[in-house]
Design a protein around this motif. Structure first.
Motif, mmCIF file in Angstrom:
data_model
loop_
_atom_site.group_PDB
_atom_site.id
_atom_site.type_symbol
_atom_site.label_atom_id
_atom_site.label_comp_id
_atom_site.label_asym_id
_atom_site.label_seq_id
_atom_site.Cartn_x
_atom_site.Cartn_y
_atom_site.Cartn_z
ATOM 1 N N MET A 223 6.392 8.116 -13.155
ATOM 2 C CA MET A 223 6.056 8.060 -11.729
ATOM 3 C C MET A 223 5.197 6.828 -11.449
ATOM 4 S SD MET A 223 4.012 10.877 -9.383
ATOM 5 C CE MET A 223 5.190 12.188 -9.724
ATOM 6 N N ALA A 224 5.524 6.095 -10.419
ATOM 7 C CA ALA A 224 4.772 4.900 -10.050
ATOM 8 C C ALA A 224 3.401 5.285 -9.493
ATOM 9 C CB ALA A 224 5.553 4.108 -9.014
ATOM 10 N N LYS A 225 2.526 4.303 -9.390
ATOM 11 C CA LYS A 225 1.230 4.512 -8.753
ATOM 12 C C LYS A 225 1.378 4.339 -7.241
ATOM 13 C CE LYS A 225 -1.588 2.864 -12.637
ATOM 14 N NZ LYS A 225 -2.615 1.875 -13.076
ATOM 15 N N GLN A 226 0.551 5.042 -6.494
ATOM 16 C CA GLN A 226 0.598 4.919 -5.041
ATOM 17 C C GLN A 226 0.295 3.481 -4.626
ATOM 18 O OE1 GLN A 226 1.471 7.232 -2.570
ATOM 19 N NE2 GLN A 226 1.406 5.358 -1.357
ATOM 20 N N MET A 227 1.179 2.910 -3.829
ATOM 21 C CA MET A 227 1.026 1.530 -3.360
ATOM 22 C C MET A 227 -0.162 1.369 -2.420
ATOM 23 S SD MET A 227 4.679 0.000 -2.250
ATOM 24 C CE MET A 227 5.889 -0.508 -3.463
ATOM 25 N N ASP A 228 -0.625 0.144 -2.316
ATOM 26 C CA ASP A 228 -1.697 -0.174 -1.383
ATOM 27 C C ASP A 228 -1.132 -0.408 0.019
ATOM 28 O OD1 ASP A 228 -1.466 -3.381 -0.905
ATOM 29 O OD2 ASP A 228 -0.901 -2.870 -2.958
ATOM 30 N N TYR A 229 -2.010 -0.358 0.993
ATOM 31 C CA TYR A 229 -1.629 -0.473 2.400
ATOM 32 C C TYR A 229 -0.885 -1.778 2.701
ATOM 33 C CZ TYR A 229 -2.179 -1.330 7.414
ATOM 34 O OH TYR A 229 -1.937 -1.639 8.728
ATOM 35 N N LYS A 230 -1.393 -2.883 2.207
ATOM 36 C CA LYS A 230 -0.803 -4.187 2.511
ATOM 37 C C LYS A 230 0.648 -4.269 2.054
ATOM 38 C CE LYS A 230 -1.576 -9.167 1.827
ATOM 39 N NZ LYS A 230 -2.442 -10.187 1.161
ATOM 40 N N THR A 231 0.937 -3.740 0.857
ATOM 41 C CA THR A 231 2.303 -3.778 0.325
ATOM 42 C C THR A 231 3.222 -2.865 1.124
ATOM 43 O OG1 THR A 231 1.395 -4.191 -1.885
ATOM 44 C CG2 THR A 231 3.705 -3.533 -1.757
#
Length: 214
Positions: A1-9
């Motif tokens: 499972m990927a990590k939760q992306m940041d807002y900017k991305t």
């Protein structure tokens, strides 16, 4: 499972989705709120194309709960027998139609709780109706959105409810209305389950999926 992306991305991802398709549409054919409820209820474990084929003639003669009840269980069953689980779905449609007539004056309610009180209507179905008909930014998470959310890092969660919350929490408000459709279409046509079409992907450079295809 990927990590939760940041807002900017995430914001850049949805900017690209919006640029490519400003007004994404659902693929289930309907003519009003009632036929949308019926179509979404019929689409469980079935393809939108298969449902559209079955409902093309059905909705010409039964586009309201009253007309559906007049058609009756046997008449409805004959129209939708090409759809999976058609017998149970036919019973649900007749029952929900009766409830709409008896309790809501033949109108489709626009609250999630009321919609989920209808036979064959779960949270996902209710969210689709709220989003597509009343343009409320509800997030209906199906297998496509669950896969895309976790694979890319856009909305990470262990179950559909967690992914739904992650979309609500992380997708910028100005993109929330169409987020459901952008993600489902991306999962249906590009980020497919077995061999994603990474070469044709708008967000390949931002996606966290480690096993990208050529």
């Amino acid at each position: 499972m990927a990590k939760q992306m940041d807002y900017k991305t995430i914001r850049e991802i949805f900017r690209r989705f919006h640029e490519a398709e400003p007004e994404p549409k659902g693929e289930l054919n309907h003519v009003n709120a009632y036929t949308l409820v019926v179509a979404v209820a019929l689409s469980a474990q079935a393809t939108d194309a298969g449902v559209n084929k079955a409902t093309a003639k059905l909705f010409e003669i039964a586009d309201s709960p009253e007309k559906m009840l007049a058609l009756g269980l046997d008449g409805l069953t004959e129209h939708i027998k090409t759809i999976g689980l058609f017998r149970q779905k036919a019973k649900n449609v007749i029952r929900l139609s009766q409830i709409l007539v008896d309790e809501y004056g033949g109108e489709v309610p626009n609250s999630r709780a009321a919609l989920q009180g209808l036979p064959g209507v779960g949270r996902k179905t209710a969210n689709v109706v709220l989003n597509m008909w009343w343009r409320y930014p509800a997030q209906a998470v199906d297998t496509h959105i669950f896969r895309v959310g976790n694979r890319t890092g856009i909305a990470v969660g262990k179950d559909v409810n967690a992914v739904e919350r992650a979309i609500e929490d992380n997708v910028p408000v100005d993109y929330a209305l169409h987020a459901h459709h952008w993600l489902i279409l991306h999962g249906r046509y590009i980020c497919v389950a077995r061999k994603p079409k990474c070469g044709a992907c708008l967000i390949r450079d931002l996606c966290q999926f480690e096993e990208k295809t050529l």
